[in-house]
Design an enzyme around this catalytic site. Structure first.
Site, PDB file in Angstrom:
ATOM      1  N   PRO A 260       0.834  -1.215   0.000  1.00  0.00           N
ATOM      2  CA  PRO A 260       0.000   0.000   0.000  1.00  0.00           C
ATOM      3  C   PRO A 260       0.865   1.260   0.000  1.00  0.00           C
ATOM      4  CG  PRO A 260      -0.067  -1.114   2.140  1.00  0.00           C
ATOM      5  CD  PRO A 260       0.640  -2.032   1.205  1.00  0.00           C
TER       6      PRO A 260
ATOM      7  N   CYS B 170       0.412   5.558  -0.290  1.00  0.00           N
ATOM      8  CA  CYS B 170      -0.357   6.791  -0.453  1.00  0.00           C
ATOM      9  C   CYS B 170       0.040   7.470  -1.756  1.00  0.00           C
ATOM     10  CB  CYS B 170      -0.050   7.765   0.681  1.00  0.00           C
ATOM     11  SG  CYS B 170      -0.682   7.222   2.263  1.00  0.00           S
TER      12      CYS B 170
ATOM     13  N   ALA C  15      -3.235   3.476   2.257  1.00  0.00           N
ATOM     14  CA  ALA C  15      -3.873   3.689   3.556  1.00  0.00           C
ATOM     15  C   ALA C  15      -5.108   4.560   3.339  1.00  0.00           C
ATOM     16  CB  ALA C  15      -2.909   4.383   4.501  1.00  0.00           C
TER      17      ALA C  15
ATOM     18  N   TYR D  23       1.029   5.112  13.226  1.00  0.00           N
ATOM     19  CA  TYR D  23      -0.336   5.627  13.109  1.00  0.00           C
ATOM     20  C   TYR D  23      -1.184   5.061  14.259  1.00  0.00           C
ATOM     21  CZ  TYR D  23       1.544   7.270   8.726  1.00  0.00           C
ATOM     22  OH  TYR D  23       2.322   7.896   7.800  1.00  0.00           O
TER      23      TYR D  23
ATOM     24  N   ARG E 156      -1.216  -5.278   8.984  1.00  0.00           N
ATOM     25  CA  ARG E 156       0.187  -4.847   8.877  1.00  0.00           C
ATOM     26  C   ARG E 156       0.649  -4.388  10.248  1.00  0.00           C
ATOM     27  NH1 ARG E 156       3.363  -1.164   4.399  1.00  0.00           N
ATOM     28  NH2 ARG E 156       3.478  -3.244   3.464  1.00  0.00           N
TER      29      ARG E 156
ATOM     30  N   GLY F  89       7.156  -1.926  -2.725  1.00  0.00           N
ATOM     31  CA  GLY F  89       6.679  -0.552  -2.701  1.00  0.00           C
ATOM     32  C   GLY F  89       7.338   0.254  -3.807  1.00  0.00           C
ATOM     33  N   ARG F  90       8.441   0.897  -3.445  1.00  0.00           N
ATOM     34  CA  ARG F  90       9.061   1.825  -4.401  1.00  0.00           C
ATOM     35  C   ARG F  90       9.476   1.168  -5.699  1.00  0.00           C
ATOM     36  NH1 ARG F  90      12.776   3.814   0.383  1.00  0.00           N
ATOM     37  NH2 ARG F  90      12.309   1.638   0.876  1.00  0.00           N
TER      38      ARG F  90
HETATM   39  C1  LIG Z   1       5.043   6.929  -1.575  1.00  0.00           C
HETATM   40  C2  LIG Z   1       4.871   5.929  -0.477  1.00  0.00           C
HETATM   41  C3  LIG Z   1       3.658   5.837   0.180  1.00  0.00           C
HETATM   42  C4  LIG Z   1       3.466   4.884   1.189  1.00  0.00           C
HETATM   43  N1  LIG Z   1       2.237   4.759   1.762  1.00  0.00           N
HETATM   44  C5  LIG Z   1       2.000   3.728   2.627  1.00  0.00           C
HETATM   45  C6  LIG Z   1       0.687   3.433   3.063  1.00  0.00           C
HETATM   46  O1  LIG Z   1      -0.289   4.056   2.636  1.00  0.00           O
HETATM   47  N2  LIG Z   1       0.538   2.433   3.957  1.00  0.00           N
HETATM   48  C7  LIG Z   1       1.603   1.675   4.408  1.00  0.00           C
HETATM   49  O2  LIG Z   1       1.419   0.789   5.233  1.00  0.00           O
HETATM   50  N3  LIG Z   1       2.835   1.914   3.957  1.00  0.00           N
HETATM   51  C8  LIG Z   1       3.062   2.884   3.068  1.00  0.00           C
HETATM   52  N4  LIG Z   1       4.310   3.062   2.542  1.00  0.00           N
HETATM   53  C9  LIG Z   1       5.342   2.063   2.869  1.00  0.00           C
HETATM   54  C10 LIG Z   1       5.369   0.965   1.801  1.00  0.00           C
HETATM   55  O3  LIG Z   1       4.146   0.250   1.760  1.00  0.00           O
HETATM   56  C11 LIG Z   1       6.511  -0.036   2.062  1.00  0.00           C
HETATM   57  O4  LIG Z   1       6.251  -0.715   3.252  1.00  0.00           O
HETATM   58  C12 LIG Z   1       7.856   0.678   2.161  1.00  0.00           C
HETATM   59  O5  LIG Z   1       8.018   1.629   1.117  1.00  0.00           O
HETATM   60  C13 LIG Z   1       9.009  -0.311   2.120  1.00  0.00           C
HETATM   61  O6  LIG Z   1       8.961  -1.065   0.934  1.00  0.00           O
HETATM   62  P1  LIG Z   1       9.891  -0.711  -0.348  1.00  0.00           P
HETATM   63  O7  LIG Z   1      11.326  -0.722   0.140  1.00  0.00           O
HETATM   64  O8  LIG Z   1       9.600  -1.837  -1.329  1.00  0.00           O
HETATM   65  O9  LIG Z   1       9.489   0.611  -0.855  1.00  0.00           O
HETATM   66  C14 LIG Z   1       4.542   4.023   1.565  1.00  0.00           C
HETATM   67  C15 LIG Z   1       5.754   4.137   0.908  1.00  0.00           C
HETATM   68  C16 LIG Z   1       5.927   5.060  -0.121  1.00  0.00           C
HETATM   69  C17 LIG Z   1       7.250   5.115  -0.832  1.00  0.00           C
END
Ligand SMILES: Cc1cc2nc3c(=O)[nH]c(=O)nc-3n(C[C@H](O)[C@H](O)[C@H](O)COP(=O)(O)O)c2cc1C
Length: 351
Positions: free
Chosen positions: A23, A25, A57, A176, A224, A317-318
């Site tokens: 997820p 945002c 989220a 949160y 989560r 994520g990213r």
């Molecule tokens: C732009 C952005 C928005 C995110 N929004 C959320 C979110 O809405 N809910 C959540 O649990 N984590 C959120 N995260 C965290 C990601 O879900 C993920 O756990 C985190 O980026 C680590 O994974 P990655 O290294 O693959 O990016 C967000 C991360 C990014 C980069």
């Protein structure tokens, strides 16, 4: 031994592989409504071969938005714009998921570009400021506040069913509201919702029970967690294991293993797959399926996580922002051509 492109079944839902979109945002809503951006963003990840696409989220209350441009499900009008999006994701072979959350004391910060601040009073288990750009002192939640927010989680869950989601995640991470009840660093309450471990998880357990009343029995319901605060005196992985045991008994199907976010000055050992050990430990010790997330970028790395039994799913994520076709590219790289999930109109590209 399972691998990255094996199916994964929970209840009535079958994922076509073990790859999910974490997820994230998008800071692109007005009035909490999804729009064309969400259709294209989430839809492309379904077209790109991921099995699970979890929407950002989604705030269960107006004052629960991380930023004023977050998606919400705090009123019935917010359901309709989601319907073509969940339909599209399903049409192209993926499962539409949603993360429901409340940002608590960290609510109402502006997005990085062109953002506005929230115009509401933040609430939290205790009147302790987070710091940084969320430096206000939140209002301590009364029993009434607790019940109001828990009811909002239930109502948002009901709306998520109507919007067509097949996978539900409760956001219990990143400092949160839910996580801020877990962590002794942000929860100094002296009533039934603070103090002992049983009291600090009470808000979560009661909320899960209410959400379960309206979420279909045959669809996955996941949580989560921030598995550790990375701070002495904070929430620990041992508590996460214990909570996972309890959540399993409460009918939770999978724990999505993240970390951190409780306090501003924690030091994170950020690196490739740094949270995978949490997914592995909870899976082993609480005997519940887990998702691993956090700097998982390489197909071979993701495949190993599944093959070694460290997690049942990997969430990206990213890397999914960089490459919506990550799952298709991974199938190419791993020589798993029979799992290339090109959508029919793209079949010329297979080969
Ligand atoms: C732009 C952005 C928005 C995110 N929004 C959320 C979110 O809405 N809910 C959540 O649990 N984590 C959120 N995260 C965290 C990601 O879900 C993920 O756990 C985190 O980026 C680590 O994974 P990655 O290294 O693959 O990016 C967000 C991360 C990014 C980069």
């Amino acid at each position: 031994m399972s691998h990255l492109f094996d199916e994964f079944r929970i209840k009535a839902v079958t994922l076509r592989n073990r790859i999910g979109v974490s997820p994230m945002c998008q800071y692109s809503s007005e009035g909490g409504m999804m729009n064309d951006w969400h259709l294209v963003h989430l839809g492309s990840r379904a077209v790109g071969g991921a099995a699970l696409v979890i929407a950002e989220a989604t705030a269960v209350e107006y004052r629960g938005q991380i930023s004023p441009n977050d998606v919400g499900l705090w009123n019935d009008d917010q359901i309709e714009p989601m319907i073509p999006i969940t339909r599209f994701i399903k049409r192209w072979g993926a499962v539409p998921g949603i993360q429901l959350g409340h940002a608590g004391r960290k609510a109402g910060t502006p997005r990085r570009w062109n953002g506005v601040w929230g115009d509401w009073q933040q609430i939290a288990p205790s009147p302790i400021a987070f710091g940084g750009n969320a430096s206000w002192i939140p209002q301590e939640m009364t029993r009434d506040d607790i019940q109001t927010v828990q009811h909002a989680f239930r109502e948002a869950t009901r709306r998520a069913v109507d919007a067509g989601y097949d996978w539900l995640e409760l956001h219990g991470a990143h400092g949160y509201l839910v996580h801020s009840f877990h962590s002794p660093l942000s929860n100094h309450r002296t009533d039934a919702y603070g103090g002992s471990f049983e009291n600090r998880i009470r808000f979560t357990i009661e909320t899960v029970r209410l959400m379960r009343e309206v979420w279909p029995e045959n669809k996955p319901f996941t949580v989560r967690l921030s598995c550790t605060d990375w701070v002495e005196g904070g929430w620990t992985i041992e508590e996460s294991v214990e909570l996972s045991h309890i959540l399993k008994r409460e009918g939770i199907d999978l724990i999505d293993c993240s970390s951190g976010g409780a306090v501003i000055d924690a030091h994170y050992p950020v690196g490739s797959g740094f949270q995978v050990p949490f997914a592995e430990r909870i899976r082993r010790e609480a005997a519940i399926p887990t998702a691993a997330v956090g700097i998982i970028t390489e197909p071979r790395q993701a495949d190993q996580i599944i093959r070694l039994g460290q997690a049942d799913l990997v969430l990206l994520g990213r890397e999914m922002l960089r490459d919506p076709y990550w799952a298709i590219h991974a199938a190419h790289q791993l020589g798993q051509k029979k799992y290339l999930n090109y959508p029919d109109p793209y079949h010329w590209a297979v080969g």
